[in-house]
Write a protein that holds these residues in place. Structure first.
Motif, PDB file in Angstrom:
ATOM      1  N   LEU A 174      -7.031  -3.216   3.844  1.00 41.24           N
ATOM      2  CA  LEU A 174      -5.798  -4.316   3.928  1.00 41.24           C
ATOM      3  C   LEU A 174      -6.063  -5.332   2.912  1.00 41.24           C
ATOM      4  CD1 LEU A 174      -3.017  -5.363   4.455  1.00 41.24           C
ATOM      5  CD2 LEU A 174      -4.217  -6.130   6.691  1.00 41.24           C
ATOM      6  N   ILE A 175      -7.449  -6.013   3.473  1.00 44.67           N
ATOM      7  CA  ILE A 175      -7.795  -7.034   2.515  1.00 44.67           C
ATOM      8  C   ILE A 175      -8.200  -6.813   0.971  1.00 44.67           C
ATOM      9  CG2 ILE A 175      -9.898  -8.682   2.380  1.00 44.67           C
ATOM     10  CD1 ILE A 175     -10.119  -8.457   5.383  1.00 44.67           C
ATOM     11  N   ALA A 176      -8.708  -5.656   0.803  1.00 49.06           N
ATOM     12  CA  ALA A 176      -8.673  -5.400  -0.988  1.00 49.06           C
ATOM     13  C   ALA A 176      -7.585  -5.182  -1.081  1.00 49.06           C
ATOM     14  CB  ALA A 176      -9.374  -3.957  -0.728  1.00 49.06           C
ATOM     15  N   ALA A 177      -6.333  -4.573  -0.617  1.00 51.09           N
ATOM     16  CA  ALA A 177      -4.849  -4.480  -1.138  1.00 51.09           C
ATOM     17  C   ALA A 177      -4.350  -5.963  -1.482  1.00 51.09           C
ATOM     18  CB  ALA A 177      -4.146  -3.712  -0.223  1.00 51.09           C
ATOM     19  N   MET A 178      -4.588  -6.744  -0.773  1.00 49.60           N
ATOM     20  CA  MET A 178      -4.102  -8.118  -0.671  1.00 49.60           C
ATOM     21  C   MET A 178      -4.922  -8.902  -1.641  1.00 49.60           C
ATOM     22  SD  MET A 178      -3.521  -8.879   3.369  1.00 49.60           S
ATOM     23  CE  MET A 178      -2.971 -10.737   3.237  1.00 49.60           C
ATOM     24  N   ALA A 179      -6.073  -8.667  -2.183  1.00 51.58           N
ATOM     25  CA  ALA A 179      -6.799  -9.220  -3.168  1.00 51.58           C
ATOM     26  C   ALA A 179      -6.394  -8.666  -4.603  1.00 51.58           C
ATOM     27  CB  ALA A 179      -8.299  -9.171  -2.942  1.00 51.58           C
ATOM     28  N   GLY A 180      -5.736  -7.554  -4.375  1.00 52.57           N
ATOM     29  CA  GLY A 180      -5.229  -7.055  -5.731  1.00 52.57           C
ATOM     30  C   GLY A 180      -5.974  -5.802  -6.503  1.00 52.57           C
ATOM     31  N   ALA A 181      -7.086  -5.360  -5.267  1.00 53.57           N
ATOM     32  CA  ALA A 181      -7.922  -4.342  -6.021  1.00 53.57           C
ATOM     33  C   ALA A 181      -7.133  -2.944  -5.938  1.00 53.57           C
ATOM     34  CB  ALA A 181      -9.151  -4.100  -4.956  1.00 53.57           C
TER      35      ALA A 181
END
Length: 151
Positions: free
Chosen positions: A35-42
């Motif tokens: 989730l954090i990676a998705a929110m960071a645009g990864a």
């Protein structure tokens, strides 16, 4: 992807809450990392790699605790203390008719013959093993007669 990771966190959390054992708890921190990676645009590949890596790290970090919890605690019952002892047959032991009982250590136990022989009431038997709540017995070897000592 954000909604998918949030759904994964909820699903893994609910599955863990519903089951009795530790089944999916390790995937919750992995999904949080995704989730954090998705929110960071990864990208999706990075999200999946993070999910797997964090889940594996969570499993490795908690494995000793899980082993300790899942080992269980043996509750001693002292029932096995009758093994190897001699008992008195109180009801003829006949495996064919599924009958028989012995008296040992102040208790009456259901008993079966280890070799299938019929053991009459009043005879002495040696307890060989325990299967559930039944004692498996054999005819006791007669002890040699002891001569009384004169003092």
């Amino acid at each position: 992807m954000t909604a998918l990771w949030i759904a994964a966190i909820v699903v893994f959390g609910v599955v863990e809450a519903v089951t009795a054992g530790l089944v999916s708890i390790w995937f919750v921190p992995g999904a949080v990392a995704g989730l954090i990676a998705a929110m960071a645009g990864a990208g999706l590949l990075i999200q999946l790699v993070l999910f797997l890596a964090v889940s594996a790290a969570a499993l490795a970090a908690t494995r000793p605790l899980v082993k300790k919890l899942s080992a269980g605690r043996a509750v001693p019952t002292n029932a096995d203390r009758v093994l190897g002892r001699t008992a008195r047959v109180t009801e003829t032991i006949d495996n064919d008719s599924a009958s028989g009982a012995v008296y040992v250590d102040g208790k009456t136990w259901t008993a079966r013959s280890a070799d299938g022989s019929v053991l009459p009431a009043g005879s002495r038997v040696e307890i060989r093993r325990m299967e559930g709540v039944k004692l498996i017995v054999e005819a006791a070897q007669k002890a040699p007669d002891k001569k009384e000592e004169v003092v």
